[in-house]
Design a protein around this motif. Structure first.
Motif, mmCIF file in Angstrom:
data_model
loop_
_atom_site.group_PDB
_atom_site.id
_atom_site.type_symbol
_atom_site.label_atom_id
_atom_site.label_comp_id
_atom_site.label_asym_id
_atom_site.label_seq_id
_atom_site.Cartn_x
_atom_site.Cartn_y
_atom_site.Cartn_z
ATOM 1 N N GLU A 1 38.455 41.747 37.912
ATOM 2 C CA GLU A 1 37.221 41.830 38.708
ATOM 3 C C GLU A 1 36.872 43.289 39.014
ATOM 4 O O GLU A 1 35.728 43.724 38.846
ATOM 5 C CB GLU A 1 37.436 41.034 40.014
ATOM 6 C CG GLU A 1 36.173 40.797 40.813
ATOM 7 C CD GLU A 1 35.078 40.132 39.987
ATOM 8 O OE1 GLU A 1 33.925 40.578 40.118
ATOM 9 O OE2 GLU A 1 35.385 39.202 39.191
ATOM 10 N N THR A 2 37.925 44.027 39.428
ATOM 11 C CA THR A 2 37.702 45.442 39.748
ATOM 12 C C THR A 2 37.231 46.200 38.520
ATOM 13 O O THR A 2 36.306 47.011 38.587
ATOM 14 C CB THR A 2 39.005 46.077 40.255
ATOM 15 O OG1 THR A 2 39.651 45.142 41.106
ATOM 16 C CG2 THR A 2 38.734 47.364 41.001
ATOM 17 N N MET A 4 50.531 36.317 40.662
ATOM 18 C CA MET A 4 50.450 37.080 39.406
ATOM 19 C C MET A 4 49.060 36.967 38.811
ATOM 20 O O MET A 4 48.394 37.962 38.554
ATOM 21 C CB MET A 4 51.508 36.528 38.436
ATOM 22 C CG MET A 4 51.698 37.363 37.182
ATOM 23 S SD MET A 4 52.327 39.008 37.623
ATOM 24 C CE MET A 4 51.863 39.909 36.186
ATOM 25 N N SER A 5 48.649 35.718 38.611
ATOM 26 C CA SER A 5 47.325 35.523 38.009
ATOM 27 C C SER A 5 46.234 35.972 38.996
ATOM 28 O O SER A 5 45.192 36.435 38.601
ATOM 29 C CB SER A 5 47.119 34.062 37.618
ATOM 30 O OG SER A 5 46.833 33.302 38.759
ATOM 31 N N ASP A 6 46.575 35.820 40.276
ATOM 32 C CA ASP A 6 45.664 36.317 41.301
ATOM 33 C C ASP A 6 45.425 37.810 41.135
ATOM 34 O O ASP A 6 44.301 38.297 41.156
ATOM 35 C CB ASP A 6 46.275 36.073 42.691
ATOM 36 C CG ASP A 6 45.584 34.895 43.361
ATOM 37 O OD1 ASP A 6 44.875 34.181 42.627
ATOM 38 O OD2 ASP A 6 45.783 34.725 44.573
ATOM 39 N N PHE A 7 46.566 38.486 40.951
ATOM 40 C CA PHE A 7 46.508 39.922 40.795
ATOM 41 C C PHE A 7 45.682 40.302 39.561
ATOM 42 O O PHE A 7 44.843 41.199 39.594
ATOM 43 C CB PHE A 7 47.934 40.483 40.671
ATOM 44 C CG PHE A 7 47.957 41.949 40.352
ATOM 45 C CD1 PHE A 7 47.657 42.888 41.341
ATOM 46 C CD2 PHE A 7 48.268 42.391 39.077
ATOM 47 C CE1 PHE A 7 47.666 44.232 41.046
ATOM 48 C CE2 PHE A 7 48.274 43.740 38.789
ATOM 49 C CZ PHE A 7 47.977 44.660 39.777
ATOM 50 N N LYS A 8 45.949 39.512 38.481
ATOM 51 C CA LYS A 8 45.274 39.792 37.215
ATOM 52 C C LYS A 8 43.759 39.627 37.354
ATOM 53 O O LYS A 8 42.968 40.495 36.957
ATOM 54 C CB LYS A 8 45.793 38.816 36.153
ATOM 55 C CG LYS A 8 45.801 39.402 34.757
ATOM 56 C CD LYS A 8 46.569 38.473 33.847
ATOM 57 C CE LYS A 8 46.344 38.797 32.395
ATOM 58 N NZ LYS A 8 47.036 37.797 31.573
ATOM 59 N N SER A 9 43.393 38.511 37.963
ATOM 60 C CA SER A 9 41.959 38.262 38.054
ATOM 61 C C SER A 9 41.291 39.274 38.988
ATOM 62 O O SER A 9 40.170 39.702 38.751
ATOM 63 C CB SER A 9 41.684 36.836 38.542
ATOM 64 O OG SER A 9 41.949 36.744 39.918
ATOM 65 N N ALA A 10 42.059 39.677 40.010
ATOM 66 C CA ALA A 10 41.501 40.675 40.923
ATOM 67 C C ALA A 10 41.272 41.992 40.210
ATOM 68 O O ALA A 10 40.225 42.636 40.364
ATOM 69 C CB ALA A 10 42.451 40.883 42.100
ATOM 70 N N ILE A 13 33.924 48.241 38.084
ATOM 71 C CA ILE A 13 33.839 49.676 37.781
ATOM 72 C C ILE A 13 33.003 49.929 36.543
ATOM 73 O O ILE A 13 32.142 50.803 36.522
ATOM 74 C CB ILE A 13 35.262 50.265 37.608
ATOM 75 C CG1 ILE A 13 35.960 50.290 38.969
ATOM 76 C CG2 ILE A 13 35.204 51.663 37.017
ATOM 77 C CD1 ILE A 13 37.403 50.692 38.913
ATOM 78 N N SER A 14 33.256 49.092 35.511
ATOM 79 C CA SER A 14 32.494 49.332 34.289
ATOM 80 C C SER A 14 31.015 49.059 34.531
ATOM 81 O O SER A 14 30.148 49.737 33.988
ATOM 82 C CB SER A 14 33.023 48.480 33.137
ATOM 83 O OG SER A 14 32.774 47.123 33.399
ATOM 84 N N GLY A 15 30.751 48.075 35.407
ATOM 85 C CA GLY A 15 29.353 47.811 35.750
ATOM 86 C C GLY A 15 28.724 49.017 36.409
ATOM 87 O O GLY A 15 27.633 49.449 36.047
ATOM 88 N N ARG A 16 29.487 49.571 37.349
ATOM 89 C CA ARG A 16 29.002 50.775 38.021
ATOM 90 C C ARG A 16 28.771 51.906 37.025
ATOM 91 O O ARG A 16 27.775 52.612 37.091
ATOM 92 C CB ARG A 16 30.027 51.235 39.059
ATOM 93 C CG ARG A 16 29.913 50.540 40.382
ATOM 94 C CD ARG A 16 28.593 50.919 41.045
ATOM 95 N NE ARG A 16 28.314 50.091 42.190
ATOM 96 C CZ ARG A 16 28.805 50.325 43.408
ATOM 97 N NH1 ARG A 16 29.598 51.357 43.607
ATOM 98 N NH2 ARG A 16 28.512 49.538 44.400
#
Ligand code: ADP
Ligand code: MG
Lengths: 275, 258
Positions: free
Chosen positions: A10-11, A1-7, A15-18
């Motif tokens: 991250e995405t 769950m938290s893995d999913f959240k952090s992933a 994206i916002s960085g891009r």
């Protein structure tokens, strides 16, 4: 769950960085665009101002009249000839569908003088002259010949830019006038020898239909296009980056930017004249 | 005291291209009638320094005094007047390739000094003779000449207007040693004949010893040593030592070109 959240975080960050990168890039390009428009305008202003200030380099100017005017006659003439011919042919196949073949002479005369002669001549001259001006001045920039001019007390604006821009602006209307005549003649050839029109009626129709305005508007366009082509050639050559690559890029930019500006100004001028 | 004899003085001259710092505060003094030579590696800003003095590039900061006048502050006609004091031999020759040799030499006379073509032609041929070129060469185009001959024509063009100050940018680069020596001698001769002040750039040590009264070494956008040519061999400066002996090892790294 938290893995999913952090992933996904991250995405999202990615994206916002891009997106930020993209914004910065667009902003940068926009700034660059306005910057270069400003520099081009300044260059154009200087070129025009120097036309009215001595000393003048008449010998250079004479050479440019010959280069831009005389040596462009063949290519501009051929372009006009085939445009006139194809116009007659096309309008015949189109107009015969509703029995309006009689209008061919008018269509040819109008299209040639108002649009095709100035625009096609402008584009051909952009390819021929704009490129060679940019290459010549660009090479002079890269080999320090422009710097040498300055140290020998000669203003390169006056020695290099004024003769070309002046000659281009003045000679283009004459070129286009010749193109008008040859283009109409091309239509005449096809109409008479291929489509069976009477030569006298064709000429008479053309003559009666054409108005002074049609020709004059085309010639004004021609002067503007002559200015655009020579200015873009000079500007890009003058600001050429260093090395052979710089000169190559300057040449390409001169032709592309002049061609696009010709099409844009053609629209603007048409709207100005006929609305 | 020194005012009267200082011809060119650079103070803290800075110049960068984009974010590339090229000159980081150049200080240099050239005495009237003397021949100063700037040495230094490729890409260290030697040509840029000359171009800033000539006004071909605008310095970002600092002062450039010529005859006691800050040329950076001059504009328009006044600047052009100052420019007429200078003659310049460009690194690549920079001959006008569309003009015959004599017109190249006569260019500054015809357009800068407003002489008639006939008068200018006579002087041009005289100057060509001074650099060892005959009248036959005068009608050729620059592209028809060898590298050494092109250098001579450039030299003739640089001295044609009898300038007060002459700049030579790598006059011997790309020439064989004998031709290089010929050019060096011509430079010494021409400068002496004109009584001009000379500022040259070179990394050819034979050339330095032949034409220099004073030497300055540029490194990383600053002048790090300056002195009379006699002191060059015992400057006590490790950078200068490395450079004049052409050693790969020393304080100057191998990738210092900026
Ligand atoms: N017009 C210019 N635009 C951008 N960079 C330049 C320009 N002129 C010189 N440079 C850069 O400045 C540095 C010093 O050049 P230059 O003075 O020609 O070197 P050198 O000491 O060999 O004569 C080089 O890195 C060069 O790339
Ligand atoms: Mg250099």
């Amino acid at each position: 769950m938290s893995d999913f959240k952090s992933a996904s975080l991250e995405t999202a960050r990615h994206i916002s960085g891009r997106a930020l990168d993209l914004c910065a890039m667009i902003g940068h390009s926009v700034m660059q665009f306005f910057g270069s428009v400003g520099r081009l305008t300044e260059f154009a202003g200087k070129a025009v101002a120097h036309v009215f200030m001595p000393p003048w380099f008449f010998k250079q100017m004479g050479r440019q009249f010959v280069d831009i005017g005389y040596y462009s006659l063949a290519v501009v003439g051929l372009t006009a000839l085939f445009s006139g011919m194809v116009l007659a042919l096309q309008s015949y196949t189109g107009f015969s569908r509703f029995n309006a073949e009689g209008a061919i002479a008018n269509v040819v005369a109008l299209s040639i003088t108002r649009e095709l002669a100035p625009v096609l001549a402008g584009l051909m001259v952009a390819g021929r002259i704009g490129a060679s001006i940019a290459a010549e001045i660009g090479t002079m920039r890269v080999t320090e010949q422009i710097d040498a001019l300055t140290t020998l007390s000669v203003n390169p604006m006056k020695y290099l830019v004024v003769p070309r821009v002046f000659a281009g602006t003045v000679i283009m209307p004459f070129l286009v006038l010749v193109a008008d005549i040859i283009g109409i003649f091309g239509g005449f050839i096809v109409a008479v020898f291929k489509l069976g029109f009477g030569p006298y009626t064709y000429i008479e129709q053309t003559w009666n239909f054409l108005e002074w305005n049609d020709v004059a508007s085309g010639l004004v366009k021609a002067a503007v296009f002559g200015f655009i082509v020579t200015l873009m050639g000079c500007y890009n050559g003058y600001n050429s980056a260093r090395g052979a690559q710089g000169v190559g890029a300057a040449t390409t930019n001169a032709v592309v930017s002049a061609s696009i500006l010709i099409l844009i100004f053609n629209y603007l001028l048409t709207q100005m004249f006929f609305s | 005291m020194t005012e009267a004899t200082t011809k060119i003085e650079l103070r803290d001259v800075r110049k960068s291209f984009g974010d590339k710092l090229v000159l980081r505060g150049v200080d240099l003094k050239v005495e009237k009638g003397k021949s100063m030579v700037i040495i230094g590696g490729s890409g260290t800003g030697k040509s840029v320094t000359l171009k800033c003095v000539l006004g071909l590039l605008n310095a970002d900061g600092g002062e450039i005094n010529v005859d006691g006048q800050d040329v950076c502050k001059l504009r328009g006609r006044k600047r052009e007047e100052q420019m007429k004091k200078f003659g310049m031999l460009f690194q690549g020759g920079a001959l006008f390739d569309s003009l015959p040799v004599w017109e190249n030499v006569a260019f500054g006379l015809i357009h800068g000094k407003r002489m008639t073509r006939e008068e200018a032609r006579v002087i041009a041929i005289e100057k060509l003779k001074a650099v060892g070129l005959g009248e036959k060469v005068s009608t050729l185009l620059p592209a028809e000449l060898s590298g050494g001959m092109q250098k001579r024509v450039s030299l003739a063009r640089a001295i044609a207007t009898n300038p007060d100050i002459i700049f030579f940018d790598e006059p011997t680069t790309g020439l064989d040693p004998i031709m290089a020596d010929v050019i060096n001698e011509l430079i010494v001769q021409c400068v002496k004949d004109l009584g001009a002040t000379a500022l040259s750039i070179t990394h050819d040590m034979a050339s330095v010893r032949k034409i220099a009264d004073d030497v300055a070494m540029i490194y990383e956008g600053r002048i790090i040593w300056t002195g009379p040519v006699a002191d060059l061999d015992h400057s006590g400066n490790p950078y200068v030592d490395q450079f004049i002996h052409g050693r790969a090892d020393g304080p100057i790294g191998r990738n210092t070109a900026i």
